[in-house]
Design a protein around this motif. Structure first.
Motif, short mmCIF file in Angstrom:
data_model
loop_
_atom_site.label_atom_id
_atom_site.label_comp_id
_atom_site.label_asym_id
_atom_site.label_seq_id
_atom_site.Cartn_x
_atom_site.Cartn_y
_atom_site.Cartn_z
N UNK A 48 61.69 -5.74 -38.40
CA UNK A 48 61.84 -6.77 -39.44
C UNK A 48 60.51 -7.46 -39.70
N UNK A 49 59.81 -7.81 -38.63
CA UNK A 49 58.50 -8.46 -38.78
C UNK A 49 57.55 -7.58 -39.58
N UNK A 50 57.55 -6.28 -39.28
CA UNK A 50 56.69 -5.36 -40.01
C UNK A 50 57.05 -5.25 -41.48
N UNK A 51 58.33 -5.25 -41.77
CA UNK A 51 58.79 -5.13 -43.16
C UNK A 51 58.57 -6.40 -43.96
N UNK A 52 58.68 -7.56 -43.32
CA UNK A 52 58.58 -8.83 -44.03
C UNK A 52 57.20 -9.48 -43.94
N UNK A 53 56.21 -8.74 -43.48
CA UNK A 53 54.84 -9.26 -43.44
C UNK A 53 54.37 -9.57 -44.84
N UNK A 54 53.81 -10.76 -45.03
CA UNK A 54 53.42 -11.22 -46.36
C UNK A 54 52.34 -10.34 -47.00
N UNK A 55 51.29 -10.04 -46.27
CA UNK A 55 50.17 -9.27 -46.81
C UNK A 55 50.56 -7.79 -46.88
N UNK A 56 50.59 -7.21 -48.09
CA UNK A 56 50.99 -5.81 -48.24
C UNK A 56 50.10 -4.83 -47.47
N UNK A 57 48.84 -5.17 -47.28
CA UNK A 57 47.95 -4.25 -46.55
C UNK A 57 48.23 -4.27 -45.05
N UNK A 58 48.92 -5.32 -44.58
CA UNK A 58 49.29 -5.42 -43.16
C UNK A 58 50.74 -5.03 -42.91
N UNK A 59 51.50 -4.87 -43.99
CA UNK A 59 52.93 -4.55 -43.89
C UNK A 59 53.11 -3.13 -43.36
N UNK A 60 54.21 -2.88 -42.71
CA UNK A 60 54.54 -1.56 -42.18
C UNK A 60 54.59 -0.54 -43.33
N UNK A 61 54.06 0.65 -43.09
CA UNK A 61 54.04 1.69 -44.12
C UNK A 61 55.30 2.55 -44.00
N UNK A 62 55.53 3.38 -45.01
CA UNK A 62 56.70 4.27 -44.97
C UNK A 62 56.62 5.21 -43.77
N UNK A 63 55.44 5.71 -43.47
CA UNK A 63 55.28 6.60 -42.32
C UNK A 63 55.61 5.85 -41.04
N UNK A 64 55.12 4.60 -40.94
CA UNK A 64 55.41 3.79 -39.75
C UNK A 64 56.90 3.47 -39.63
N UNK A 65 57.54 3.23 -40.78
CA UNK A 65 58.99 2.98 -40.78
C UNK A 65 59.72 4.21 -40.25
#
Length: 76
Positions: A48-65
């Motif tokens: 959830x933290x990865x998905x809801x990270x404000x900065x898109x460049x720090x947000x979890x990627x599709x590969x990471x998901x």
């Protein structure tokens, strides 16, 4: 992230009585996210933290998901 949060908790991660309040609260709350109060697994909190990270460049990627321990079949 928002949908997953709602599925796990039954609530929205951001509150607002109208659209304007909701958008304002998303900006404020997304900078100070704390999911420690949630009664879910550490893997779910991390996801959830990865998905809801404000900065898109720090947000979890599709590969990471796809490879995240919460969803990865190797860890289930």
């Amino acid at each position: 992230g928002v949908v997953f949060y709602q599925m796990l908790t039954g609530q929205y991660p951001y509150k607002g009585t109208n659209r304007s309040d909701l958008l304002k609260n998303i900006k404020i709350q997304s900078k100070n996210q704390d999911f420690s109060h949630l009664r879910i697994s550490p893997l779910a909190k991390d996801f959830i933290q990865g998905c809801l990270t404000e900065n898109p460049t720090e947000r979890i990627t599709w590969v990471d998901i796809y490879n995240h321990g919460l969803l990865n079949k190797k860890t289930v």
